[in-house]
Design a protein around this motif. Structure first.
Motif, PDB file in Angstrom:
ATOM      1  N   LYS A 106       0.812  -1.229   0.000  1.00 39.87           N
ATOM      2  CA  LYS A 106       0.000   0.000   0.000  1.00 39.87           C
ATOM      3  C   LYS A 106       0.843   1.276   0.000  1.00 39.87           C
ATOM      4  CE  LYS A 106      -3.746  -2.465   0.384  1.00 39.87           C
ATOM      5  NZ  LYS A 106      -4.160  -3.114  -0.814  1.00 39.87           N
ATOM      6  N   GLN A 107       2.143   1.156  -0.276  1.00 34.40           N
ATOM      7  CA  GLN A 107       3.006   2.338  -0.335  1.00 34.40           C
ATOM      8  C   GLN A 107       2.721   3.142  -1.599  1.00 34.40           C
ATOM      9  OE1 GLN A 107       7.202   1.435  -0.400  1.00 34.40           O
ATOM     10  NE2 GLN A 107       7.794   3.564  -0.188  1.00 34.40           N
ATOM     11  N   TYR A 108       2.389   2.444  -2.694  1.00 35.48           N
ATOM     12  CA  TYR A 108       2.105   3.093  -3.976  1.00 35.48           C
ATOM     13  C   TYR A 108       0.647   2.858  -4.346  1.00 35.48           C
ATOM     14  CZ  TYR A 108       7.175   3.180  -4.464  1.00 35.48           C
ATOM     15  OH  TYR A 108       8.505   3.399  -4.266  1.00 35.48           O
ATOM     16  N   SER A 109       0.067   3.864  -5.000  1.00 34.92           N
ATOM     17  CA  SER A 109      -1.300   3.718  -5.507  1.00 34.92           C
ATOM     18  C   SER A 109      -1.450   4.632  -6.717  1.00 34.92           C
ATOM     19  CB  SER A 109      -2.331   4.088  -4.434  1.00 34.92           C
ATOM     20  OG  SER A 109      -2.190   5.448  -4.074  1.00 34.92           O
ATOM     21  N   GLY A 110      -2.553   4.463  -7.422  1.00 32.98           N
ATOM     22  CA  GLY A 110      -2.768   5.330  -8.567  1.00 32.98           C
ATOM     23  C   GLY A 110      -4.095   5.069  -9.232  1.00 32.98           C
ATOM     24  N   VAL A 111      -4.317   5.855 -10.250  1.00 32.64           N
ATOM     25  CA  VAL A 111      -5.540   5.739 -11.033  1.00 32.64           C
ATOM     26  C   VAL A 111      -5.205   6.068 -12.484  1.00 32.64           C
ATOM     27  CG1 VAL A 111      -6.259   8.133 -10.610  1.00 32.64           C
ATOM     28  CG2 VAL A 111      -7.975   6.405 -11.127  1.00 32.64           C
ATOM     29  N   GLU A 112      -5.910   5.409 -13.380  1.00 37.93           N
ATOM     30  CA  GLU A 112      -5.738   5.651 -14.812  1.00 37.93           C
ATOM     31  C   GLU A 112      -7.122   5.698 -15.437  1.00 37.93           C
ATOM     32  OE1 GLU A 112      -2.338   4.221 -17.705  1.00 37.93           O
ATOM     33  OE2 GLU A 112      -3.703   2.573 -17.243  1.00 37.93           O
ATOM     34  N   CYS A 113      -7.355   6.709 -16.256  1.00 35.97           N
ATOM     35  CA  CYS A 113      -8.629   6.883 -16.948  1.00 35.97           C
ATOM     36  C   CYS A 113      -8.381   6.663 -18.440  1.00 35.97           C
ATOM     37  CB  CYS A 113      -9.146   8.291 -16.687  1.00 35.97           C
ATOM     38  SG  CYS A 113     -10.774   8.596 -17.360  1.00 35.97           S
ATOM     39  N   ILE A 114      -9.029   5.632 -18.997  1.00 31.35           N
ATOM     40  CA  ILE A 114      -8.838   5.240 -20.390  1.00 31.35           C
ATOM     41  C   ILE A 114     -10.135   5.590 -21.131  1.00 31.35           C
ATOM     42  CG2 ILE A 114      -8.265   3.323 -21.935  1.00 31.35           C
ATOM     43  CD1 ILE A 114      -7.158   1.903 -19.318  1.00 31.35           C
ATOM     44  N   ILE A 115     -10.087   6.617 -21.955  1.00 32.14           N
ATOM     45  CA  ILE A 115     -11.285   7.179 -22.581  1.00 32.14           C
ATOM     46  C   ILE A 115     -11.378   6.742 -24.037  1.00 32.14           C
ATOM     47  CG2 ILE A 115     -12.536   9.311 -23.110  1.00 32.14           C
ATOM     48  CD1 ILE A 115     -10.580  10.596 -20.930  1.00 32.14           C
ATOM     49  N   GLY A 126      -3.238   9.379 -16.326  1.00 32.97           N
ATOM     50  CA  GLY A 126      -3.002   8.607 -15.122  1.00 32.97           C
ATOM     51  C   GLY A 126      -2.035   9.283 -14.176  1.00 32.97           C
ATOM     52  N   ILE A 127      -2.034   8.775 -12.938  1.00 34.73           N
ATOM     53  CA  ILE A 127      -1.126   9.291 -11.913  1.00 34.73           C
ATOM     54  C   ILE A 127      -0.690   8.140 -11.016  1.00 34.73           C
ATOM     55  CG2 ILE A 127      -3.000   9.905 -10.313  1.00 34.73           C
ATOM     56  CD1 ILE A 127      -1.248  12.361  -9.524  1.00 34.73           C
ATOM     57  N   LEU A 128       0.591   8.178 -10.596  1.00 39.41           N
ATOM     58  CA  LEU A 128       1.145   7.243  -9.630  1.00 39.41           C
ATOM     59  C   LEU A 128       1.537   8.042  -8.398  1.00 39.41           C
ATOM     60  CD1 LEU A 128       2.353   4.474  -8.751  1.00 39.41           C
ATOM     61  CD2 LEU A 128       4.475   5.185  -9.897  1.00 39.41           C
ATOM     62  N   LEU A 129       1.091   7.570  -7.236  1.00 37.82           N
ATOM     63  CA  LEU A 129       1.373   8.236  -5.966  1.00 37.82           C
ATOM     64  C   LEU A 129       2.201   7.325  -5.068  1.00 37.82           C
ATOM     65  CD1 LEU A 129      -2.285   9.398  -5.312  1.00 37.82           C
ATOM     66  CD2 LEU A 129      -0.431  10.854  -6.126  1.00 37.82           C
ATOM     67  N   ARG A 133       2.220  11.594  -2.186  1.00 38.58           N
ATOM     68  CA  ARG A 133       3.118  12.373  -3.030  1.00 38.58           C
ATOM     69  C   ARG A 133       3.079  11.857  -4.460  1.00 38.58           C
ATOM     70  NH1 ARG A 133       8.476  10.880  -3.239  1.00 38.58           N
ATOM     71  NH2 ARG A 133       9.458  12.095  -4.845  1.00 38.58           N
ATOM     72  N   LYS A 134       2.938  12.777  -5.421  1.00 38.31           N
ATOM     73  CA  LYS A 134       2.937  12.393  -6.840  1.00 38.31           C
ATOM     74  C   LYS A 134       4.330  11.937  -7.248  1.00 38.31           C
ATOM     75  CE  LYS A 134       3.100  14.587 -11.224  1.00 38.31           C
ATOM     76  NZ  LYS A 134       2.882  15.770 -12.013  1.00 38.31           N
ATOM     77  N   ILE A 135       4.380  10.732  -7.824  1.00 42.35           N
ATOM     78  CA  ILE A 135       5.629  10.195  -8.380  1.00 42.35           C
ATOM     79  C   ILE A 135       5.694  10.509  -9.870  1.00 42.35           C
ATOM     80  CG2 ILE A 135       6.920   8.068  -8.874  1.00 42.35           C
ATOM     81  CD1 ILE A 135       6.926   8.880  -5.944  1.00 42.35           C
ATOM     82  N   SER A 136       4.574  10.303 -10.552  1.00 42.10           N
ATOM     83  CA  SER A 136       4.537  10.573 -11.993  1.00 42.10           C
ATOM     84  C   SER A 136       3.089  10.673 -12.449  1.00 42.10           C
ATOM     85  CB  SER A 136       5.248   9.465 -12.779  1.00 42.10           C
ATOM     86  OG  SER A 136       4.603   8.228 -12.567  1.00 42.10           O
TER      87      SER A 136
END
Length: 152
Positions: A106-115, A126-129, A133-136
């Motif tokens: 659970k150290q990293y999480s994120g979401v991606e929206c594919i439209i 998308g974003i990786l946290l 904190r935002k990683i990318s």
């Protein structure tokens, strides 16, 4: 809404931008290859971040449980060389495939929206946290290409 990305086998080329934790944005390009087996779908993807001598490649290999037609969701598992094992969920919401994910610890999480734009084109954000904190983040477009034009 009938989606072609994920739901049909195929090869997709991607291009767009990748932004790191320092808000430095670089061009990025890559591919996603989707194969359907009887009990799981495989998505092999790679994104090359183009940054001169610091260019790098991000690889993911997803194992996806085929979509539950009643719930419109599919669980997935991926192995990422940089952050480890990821568990996620694809949810179908009209013209969008929403993906949420987190690392096992659970150290990293994120979401991606594919439209979905049309059968052969999708737009991804998308974003990786890492914790909060935002990683990318990334903004790419996918275009389906014929199998015989895919690299070996």
């Amino acid at each position: 809404m009938n989606h072609t990305f994920l739901f049909k086998e195929g090869y997709w080329q991607s291009s767009g931008t990748y932004t790191d934790s320092d808000n430095k944005t670089n061009n990025a390009e890559g591919f996603s290859n989707i194969i359907h087996n009887e009990d799981k779908w495989i998505l092999n993807g790679s994104l090359q971040v183009i940054d001169g001598d610091n260019s790098r490649e991000i690889n993911n290999l997803y194992e996806i449980t085929p979509v539950d037609k009643e719930c419109h969701t599919a669980s997935w598992f991926a192995e990422n060389p940089s952050i480890g094992k990821l568990n996620g969920l694809f949810a179908i919401i009209g013209d969008v495939i929403l993906s949420t994910f987190s690392s096992e610890e659970k150290q990293y999480s994120g979401v991606e929206c594919i439209i979905r734009i049309d059968d052969d084109n999708y737009s991804i954000r998308g974003i990786l946290l890492q914790e909060e904190r935002k990683i990318s983040s990334w903004s790419t477009n996918l275009k389906r290409v014929e199998q015989n034009t895919a690299p070996a």
